[in-house]
Motif scaffolding. Structure first.
Motif, short mmCIF file in Angstrom:
data_model
loop_
_atom_site.label_atom_id
_atom_site.label_comp_id
_atom_site.label_asym_id
_atom_site.label_seq_id
_atom_site.Cartn_x
_atom_site.Cartn_y
_atom_site.Cartn_z
N VAL A 1 0.86 -1.17 0.00
CA VAL A 1 0.00 0.00 0.00
C VAL A 1 0.90 1.23 0.00
O VAL A 1 1.77 1.38 0.86
CB VAL A 1 -0.92 0.01 1.24
CG1 VAL A 1 -1.78 1.27 1.26
CG2 VAL A 1 -1.80 -1.23 1.24
N VAL A 2 0.70 2.11 -0.98
CA VAL A 2 1.56 3.28 -1.13
C VAL A 2 0.68 4.53 -1.18
O VAL A 2 -0.31 4.57 -1.90
CB VAL A 2 2.43 3.19 -2.40
CG1 VAL A 2 3.17 4.50 -2.64
CG2 VAL A 2 3.42 2.04 -2.28
N PHE A 3 1.05 5.55 -0.40
CA PHE A 3 0.33 6.81 -0.38
C PHE A 3 1.25 7.93 -0.86
O PHE A 3 2.23 8.25 -0.18
CB PHE A 3 -0.15 7.16 1.03
CG PHE A 3 -1.09 6.16 1.64
CD1 PHE A 3 -2.45 6.27 1.45
CD2 PHE A 3 -0.62 5.13 2.43
CE1 PHE A 3 -3.33 5.37 2.01
CE2 PHE A 3 -1.49 4.22 3.01
CZ PHE A 3 -2.85 4.34 2.79
N PRO A 4 0.98 8.56 -2.00
CA PRO A 4 1.74 9.76 -2.36
C PRO A 4 1.38 10.89 -1.39
O PRO A 4 0.21 11.14 -1.10
CB PRO A 4 1.25 10.08 -3.78
CG PRO A 4 0.62 8.82 -4.27
CD PRO A 4 0.04 8.16 -3.06
N PHE A 5 2.38 11.55 -0.85
CA PHE A 5 2.18 12.65 0.08
C PHE A 5 2.80 13.91 -0.51
O PHE A 5 4.00 13.95 -0.77
CB PHE A 5 2.82 12.34 1.43
CG PHE A 5 2.70 13.45 2.45
CD1 PHE A 5 1.58 13.55 3.25
CD2 PHE A 5 3.70 14.39 2.59
CE1 PHE A 5 1.46 14.57 4.18
CE2 PHE A 5 3.60 15.41 3.51
CZ PHE A 5 2.47 15.51 4.30
N VAL A 6 1.98 14.93 -0.77
CA VAL A 6 2.46 16.19 -1.32
C VAL A 6 2.52 17.22 -0.20
O VAL A 6 1.52 17.47 0.49
CB VAL A 6 1.54 16.70 -2.46
CG1 VAL A 6 2.00 18.07 -2.94
CG2 VAL A 6 1.54 15.71 -3.61
N LEU A 7 3.69 17.79 -0.02
CA LEU A 7 3.90 18.81 0.99
C LEU A 7 3.81 20.17 0.33
O LEU A 7 4.67 20.53 -0.48
CB LEU A 7 5.27 18.63 1.66
CG LEU A 7 5.61 19.57 2.81
CD1 LEU A 7 4.70 19.31 4.00
CD2 LEU A 7 7.07 19.42 3.20
N PRO A 8 2.77 20.96 0.61
CA PRO A 8 2.65 22.29 -0.02
C PRO A 8 3.82 23.18 0.37
O PRO A 8 4.50 22.95 1.38
CB PRO A 8 1.32 22.83 0.56
CG PRO A 8 0.59 21.63 1.05
CD PRO A 8 1.65 20.65 1.50
N CYS A 9 4.02 24.23 -0.41
CA CYS A 9 5.17 25.10 -0.15
C CYS A 9 4.99 25.93 1.10
O CYS A 9 5.94 26.56 1.57
CB CYS A 9 5.45 25.99 -1.36
SG CYS A 9 4.08 27.09 -1.80
N TRP A 10 3.77 25.96 1.67
CA TRP A 10 3.57 26.57 2.98
C TRP A 10 2.65 25.64 3.77
O TRP A 10 1.72 25.07 3.22
CB TRP A 10 2.95 27.95 2.86
CG TRP A 10 3.01 28.71 4.17
CD1 TRP A 10 2.03 28.85 5.08
CD2 TRP A 10 4.16 29.38 4.70
NE1 TRP A 10 2.48 29.58 6.16
CE2 TRP A 10 3.79 29.92 5.95
CE3 TRP A 10 5.47 29.56 4.24
CZ2 TRP A 10 4.67 30.63 6.75
CZ3 TRP A 10 6.35 30.27 5.04
CH2 TRP A 10 5.94 30.81 6.26
#
Length: 413
Positions: free
Chosen positions: A391-400
């Motif tokens: 199971v893989v979750f892409p995690f996007v960290l916003p620039c703020w």
């Protein structure tokens, strides 16, 4: 669970104001123009320099200028399940993440402020939905691993833990600590259970009301077996795209969609040619577009489809990429191309999709433009112990950082 003694920006409570005579000569405008060019973590650390710095960096004007300057500089990571149980000890979150940006190596990004073993369920716009590793009653909480903000949700209407989960966040970027600012961000959690063979029971939590509500969805299909037929052990979370939640594991012929703001349910037909001959398939989102990938074992072909328009009324798919395994170039000697499993696509780079190698247990990167299969440029190999596709979750960290809203009310509707 108890949070640590750190503030939401990772600094200590006992911060001494230091002299900043050089910066005192700069106007607020010049100081902001200087600070917005810093990476995320140093920009937040600068709050500790003086009261003036903290006031400027905490202002909505600074956040707006920072976002405009860094609008294409989001970072991403892949959280992957080491052993197939989705459990993670907060102190070892780095062992289960593959990433490119050095910000994920920093002690400032962690779940160490949570003191229990948890289940990682979903993420959206920088926030993470987790579940405590406990027997019923079910305990959900939402946190930001970067700012160490977290809240516990009130108990859901039922104690069933094995539910299909959806999580969507509407961020309002602000770094102020006061309660009024933290109420600007909102999120919703959706739990789906099969009540009857042709009926779904939806439990929806809204952070703005602080309450759970119940909805039922009945299939209009003439065959009750065409909807809600799959029993998936992992209960994967919904793919968020275009403001909708998408599940591809509830139907034999359709992708089930739910609009958490209008309450409208719908379906999207699978891409043409997706049949039972597809031995592997994966739904995902990349750069705001819904993607569907499959592998046909009989023809030994990988295909990637993209939806032209995300809506509850369906949409039109077009074939974005098709390649026979013999047409794939590889720099990984241990990767047998017919023994790699599909994983979610790169959330920011539209050319990149990810695979999992059943031989080496490593995550691989495939570039659709160059047709090259290789190991990703991660600081360490992303290696999974589990024998099945992880199971893989892409995690996007916003620039703020996205603030975690304060919940004012608790209870059921």
């Amino acid at each position: 669970m108890k949070p640590s003694d750190e503030t939401i920006d990772g600094s200590s409570h006992n911060v001494e104001t230091i002299s900043s005579s050089v910066f005192d000569k700069l106007t607020d405008e010049l100081l902001i123009e200087t600070l917005i060019r810093l990476p995320l973590k140093p920009a937040n650390i600068c709050k500790c320099i003086s009261v003036r710095f903290r006031s400027l960096i905490s202002s909505s004007n600074f956040v707006r200028c920072y976002l405009n300057h860094h609008q294409i500089n989001d970072s991403f990571a892949l959280y992957y399940d080491l052993d197939g149980k989705r459990k993670i000890r907060p102190s070892s979150v780095g062992m289960c993440m593959a990433f490119e940006s050095p910000i994920f190596e920093s002690p400032g990004f962690s779940l160490s402020f949570l003191q229990e073993t948890i289940h990682y369920l979903a993420s959206n716009n920088g926030l993470v939905l987790c579940c405590a590793d406990l027997c019923p009653p079910v305990v959900y909480f939402v946190c930001n691993p970067l700012t160490k903000q977290w809240i516990t949700l009130p108990p859901p209407p039922t104690d069933v833990k094995a539910s299909y989960i959806g999580f969507i966040c509407n961020p309002q970027y602000s770094c102020n600590d006061n309660q009024e600012q933290r109420r600007t961000t909102s999120f919703k959690v959706v739990r789906i259970q099969v009540a009857l063979r042709d009926t779904l029971s939806l439990e929806i939590f809204c952070s703005e009301s602080g309450r759970w509500t119940n909805e039922n969805y009945m299939s209009s299909s003439t065959s009750v077996n065409e909807l809600f037929y799959r029993c998936n052990f992992g209960y994967p979370s919904a793919v968020v795209c275009g403001g909708l939640l998408h599940w591809d594991n509830l139907s034999k012929t359709d992708i089930f969609t739910y609009d958490p703001y209008s309450g409208i349910c719908g379906t999207i037909k699978y891409p043409p040619g997706i049949t039972e001959s597809s031995s592997d398939y994966c739904l995902g989102e990349s750069a705001g577009r819904l993607r569907y990938a499959d592998y046909c074992k009989s023809s030994k072909t990988y295909r990637v489809w993209q939806l032209k328009d995300c809506s509850n009324d369906g949409g039109e798919w077009f074939l974005l990429h098709k390649v026979h395994i013999l047409g794939m170039k590889s720099t990984v000697q241990t990767a047998y191309k017919d023994l790699i499993g599909l994983l979610p696509p790169h959330p920011l780079n539209q050319d990149i999709v990810f695979f999992w190698c059943l031989c080496s247990f490593k995550i691989l990167e495939y570039n659709m433009r160059t047709k090259l299969l290789k190991l990703p440029c991660f600081p360490q190999d992303a290696k999974v112990k589990y024998l099945m596709i992880p199971v893989v979750f892409p995690f996007v960290l916003p620039c703020w950082p996205t603030t975690v809203p304060i919940i004012q009310q608790h209870g059921e509707s």
